[in-house]
Design a protein around this motif. Structure first.
Motif, PDB file in Angstrom:
ATOM      1  N   ARG A   1      -0.366   7.234  45.163  1.00  0.00           N
ATOM      2  CA  ARG A   1       0.591   8.196  45.735  1.00  0.00           C
ATOM      3  C   ARG A   1      -0.107   9.140  46.725  1.00  0.00           C
TER       4      ARG A   1
ATOM      5  N   LEU B   1       1.142  15.574  41.304  1.00  0.00           N
ATOM      6  CA  LEU B   1       2.534  16.019  41.416  1.00  0.00           C
ATOM      7  C   LEU B   1       3.009  16.914  40.290  1.00  0.00           C
TER       8      LEU B   1
ATOM      9  N   PRO C   1       4.346  19.957  38.503  1.00  0.00           N
ATOM     10  CA  PRO C   1       5.035  21.155  39.007  1.00  0.00           C
ATOM     11  C   PRO C   1       4.528  22.438  38.336  1.00  0.00           C
TER      12      PRO C   1
ATOM     13  N   LYS D   1       0.533  18.163  45.809  1.00  0.00           N
ATOM     14  CA  LYS D   1       1.859  18.244  46.415  1.00  0.00           C
ATOM     15  C   LYS D   1       2.862  18.017  45.286  1.00  0.00           C
TER      16      LYS D   1
ATOM     17  N   MET E   1       5.935  17.725  42.611  1.00  0.00           N
ATOM     18  CA  MET E   1       7.361  17.405  42.559  1.00  0.00           C
ATOM     19  C   MET E   1       8.070  18.668  42.071  1.00  0.00           C
ATOM     20  N   THR E   2       9.379  18.707  42.204  1.00  0.00           N
ATOM     21  CA  THR E   2      10.133  19.764  41.532  1.00  0.00           C
ATOM     22  C   THR E   2      10.124  19.429  40.035  1.00  0.00           C
TER      23      THR E   2
ATOM     24  N   GLU F   1      12.555  16.566  39.481  1.00  0.00           N
ATOM     25  CA  GLU F   1      12.024  15.262  39.909  1.00  0.00           C
ATOM     26  C   GLU F   1      11.001  14.751  38.898  1.00  0.00           C
ATOM     27  N   PHE F   2      10.103  15.652  38.470  1.00  0.00           N
ATOM     28  CA  PHE F   2       9.049  15.269  37.542  1.00  0.00           C
ATOM     29  C   PHE F   2       9.653  14.806  36.211  1.00  0.00           C
TER      30      PHE F   2
ATOM     31  N   GLU G   1      11.203  11.371  36.673  1.00  0.00           N
ATOM     32  CA  GLU G   1      10.186  10.338  36.909  1.00  0.00           C
ATOM     33  C   GLU G   1       9.491   9.899  35.622  1.00  0.00           C
TER      34      GLU G   1
END
Length: 177
Positions: free
Chosen positions: A47, A51, A53, A113, A115-116, A119-120, A123
């Motif tokens: 990726r 990620l 948050p 970077k 994720m919100t 999103e996390f 996922e």
């Protein structure tokens, strides 16, 4: 309290019940497990990003091997029983520092970077409902609730916990041998 980690009420409940009983107990808390990081590196490298948050929060990590060492010492030493311990590493990491550490280990660029949280959670929602629990850990980190450090590990074992950099490098090399 204002503890965003979803499991906190369950952990707190057990301690309250023990404290109000006649049962002797030893209470051991731990920092975030370091163990999931090495096997996660290939996905992060693919990726190109870390990620979690966690905002600008810091996290203390400790390996399960170090936790086991300390717990065995406590169990075998009557003078250590009946107390409260928090087992942590000796350094906390921002997600920028963690991304740099993981980049160094794998030799590929991993930038922070995030994720919100939503999103996390979506996922990593396996098993179902786990994503939200996992995301809540990083919400706690963002609120600076995951950066506690103690010298309990050293006091119990007389040793220093394995530094995160050394642990991640060693385990990553073992996984890729």
């Amino acid at each position: 309290g204002d503890r965003p980690f979803n499991m906190a009420p369950f952990f707190g409940y057990a301690v309250r019940r023990l404290a109000s009983s006649d049962i002797p107990y030893t209470y051991i808390r731990n920092a975030m497990y370091a163990d999931p990081l090495p096997p996660y590196i290939p996905e992060l490298a693919e990726r190109g990003r870390l990620l979690y948050p966690a905002g600008d929060g810091k996290i203390s990590f400790i390996s399960r091997r170090d936790l086991a060492k300390a717990i065995v010492k406590i169990a075998a030493a009557p003078q250590l029983l009946g107390k409260k311990y928090t087992l942590t590493g000796e350094k906390t990491y921002t997600m920028l520092e963690l991304a740099a550490l993981l980049s160094d280990v794998c030799g590929q660029s991993i930038v922070y970077k995030p994720m919100t949280k939503e999103e996390f959670a979506a996922e990593y929602d396996q098993p179902q409902g786990f994503g939200e629990v996992l995301a809540s850990l990083y919400t706690a980190a963002e609120k600076h609730l995951m950066d506690e450090m103690t010298d309990d590990y050293f006091m119990i074992t007389g040793e220093h916990p394995e530094p995160l950099e050394q642990f991640v490098k060693r385990k990553y090399e073992e996984l890729n041998a």
